[in-house]
Design a protein around this motif. Sequence first.
Motif, PDB file in Angstrom:
ATOM      1  N   LEU A 116       0.824  -1.201   0.000  1.00  0.00           N
ATOM      2  CA  LEU A 116       0.000   0.000   0.000  1.00  0.00           C
ATOM      3  C   LEU A 116       0.862   1.257   0.000  1.00  0.00           C
ATOM      4  N   SER A 118      -0.423   4.037   1.418  1.00  0.00           N
ATOM      5  CA  SER A 118      -0.822   4.731   2.648  1.00  0.00           C
ATOM      6  C   SER A 118      -0.455   3.887   3.864  1.00  0.00           C
ATOM      7  N   PRO A 120      -1.056   2.024   7.271  1.00  0.00           N
ATOM      8  CA  PRO A 120      -2.211   1.455   7.981  1.00  0.00           C
ATOM      9  C   PRO A 120      -2.502   2.222   9.265  1.00  0.00           C
ATOM     10  N   LYS A 121      -3.785   2.284   9.633  1.00  0.00           N
ATOM     11  CA  LYS A 121      -4.202   3.023  10.815  1.00  0.00           C
ATOM     12  C   LYS A 121      -4.612   2.079  11.940  1.00  0.00           C
ATOM     13  N   LEU A 210     -13.840   1.163   3.968  1.00  0.00           N
ATOM     14  CA  LEU A 210     -12.969   2.328   4.087  1.00  0.00           C
ATOM     15  C   LEU A 210     -12.599   2.859   2.708  1.00  0.00           C
ATOM     16  N   ASP A 211     -12.507   4.168   2.598  1.00  0.00           N
ATOM     17  CA  ASP A 211     -12.140   4.800   1.339  1.00  0.00           C
ATOM     18  C   ASP A 211     -10.640   4.692   1.096  1.00  0.00           C
ATOM     19  N   GLY A 212     -10.264   4.785  -0.182  1.00  0.00           N
ATOM     20  CA  GLY A 212      -8.859   4.874  -0.535  1.00  0.00           C
ATOM     21  C   GLY A 212      -8.038   3.649  -0.240  1.00  0.00           C
ATOM     22  N   GLU A 213      -8.658   2.467  -0.238  1.00  0.00           N
ATOM     23  CA  GLU A 213      -7.940   1.220   0.028  1.00  0.00           C
ATOM     24  C   GLU A 213      -7.166   1.293   1.354  1.00  0.00           C
ATOM     25  N   GLN A 214      -7.733   1.992   2.323  1.00  0.00           N
ATOM     26  CA  GLN A 214      -7.084   2.170   3.614  1.00  0.00           C
ATOM     27  C   GLN A 214      -7.140   0.895   4.439  1.00  0.00           C
ATOM     28  N   ALA A 216      -6.782  -0.842   8.210  1.00  0.00           N
ATOM     29  CA  ALA A 216      -7.001  -0.399   9.586  1.00  0.00           C
ATOM     30  C   ALA A 216      -7.154  -1.598  10.505  1.00  0.00           C
ATOM     31  N   SER A 248      -6.638  -5.092   1.792  1.00  0.00           N
ATOM     32  CA  SER A 248      -6.452  -3.713   1.335  1.00  0.00           C
ATOM     33  C   SER A 248      -5.606  -3.657   0.073  1.00  0.00           C
ATOM     34  N   HIS A 252      -6.552  -1.950  -3.496  1.00  0.00           N
ATOM     35  CA  HIS A 252      -5.653  -0.923  -4.014  1.00  0.00           C
ATOM     36  C   HIS A 252      -5.187  -1.281  -5.424  1.00  0.00           C
TER      37      HIS A 252
END
Length: 451
Positions: A116, A118, A120-121, A210-214, A216, A248, A252
């Motif tokens: 990814l 971004s 990960p959260k 979740l948006d944007g292939e985020q 979490a 994810s 993505h």
Amino acid sequence: MADDSRDDTGAGNPEDEFRDMLKEFLAGNTELDPAKLAGAAGLPNDPEMVAQLISQLQAALQNTSDGINWDLALQQATGIAERGTVVSLPAERSQLEQALHVASLWLDEATTISELTSVPKLMSRKEWVTATIGVWTQLAEPVANSIATSLTDVLAQSAPEDGELDDMIQNASKLMRNVGGTLFAMQLGQVIGQLSSEVVSGGDIGIPLLDGEQAAILPQNVLGFGAGLDIATDQVQLYLAVRELAHSRLFHHARWLRLQLLSSITEFAKGIRIDTGRLEQLAADFDPSNPEELRDAMTSGALIPPKNEDQLAALSRLETTLALIEGWVDVVTAEATTRLPASAAIAETVRRRRASGGPAESAFSTLVGLELRPRRLREAAAMWQKVTDAVGSEKRDELWSHPDLVPTAGDLDDPTTLIARITAGEPEPDDVDQAIEDLLNDDTSERPREE
């Protein structure tokens, strides 16, 4: 001073009379106990929840807009999520962040789909609710509108054609939609709030919330998942981190997949209709002292009639797509976690948990008429494993590069033809398909800005 609520003939304004009737109910001046209405709406029978319900219904009486206030669902869900939240310790968060880093390295060996872009959260339950509420309301809105429309239609049909009640019902239709929409939104919020205590990650439900292939992870729920398994916490964290990153990465990589999946779900939901005959029977037989009958009708799905042929076909396509996604994640995760001694045990726990689902998932399926868990998951996982064994992970993952290449329901039954097709070489998509694919995969956020 003249009473503005009365017309030139001296009769009361029908809509005001109807509003006054509801106000009398909300003030407790009728035989229907508001606490029982809260129970009928699927809400806990506690004073705070009853007060919140009454407050929101009173606000709905003053609302002049026509539509469902989905902010109520968000308020309800975040309130439930906050009540059960336990703040994760810095050491726990650090351990999960390390697990996500290791999981990414392991996935690099199991799939050719790149990592990814971004970070990960780590999310609290409330953060998960806030981040996913948009998709939940998108899925539920067609059903909520259908319920509101059916309710006003039944009331209009049951009113005398030449009586004042008929005028009152006609003029109050928007009001009824607001009240019905309020009840539905709060019930949906209850479901989402309960789900926030069950999900362990952004992709745990299967659909891309979740948006944007985020990616979490919910630290509190990961700890709850591992409780009682007699498996080291770090192994549970690593396994769940691999699953989440695999899910994810797939969305993505195949950026067309999320739009296609959510569009299909929305189209399916738009076809749902309410059984007006059952609704009329409920209205005729309604006992104010026993509103639980209304709750049972809502939560059992009795108001949603059996699916027609078109809906069954759409549902079959949805289930196949969801099964393909989850089956691919299962196979890739199994390959990436071969170093984990307890990998097989955790995988079996995930399968059992997925098969049974939780109370909130059951409530959502009856509320919206859509099962979140695919039935053909085992067949899909077996198919992906056979493809991997036959042609390798690179050729397997190339099947996600274009919608036309994705396996079908028939391939789940017998992957022999699919494997032969891959081995022989797939034809390239035509120019139109390729242009659409390039557009869907175009990430403008990664382009340099033009000066």
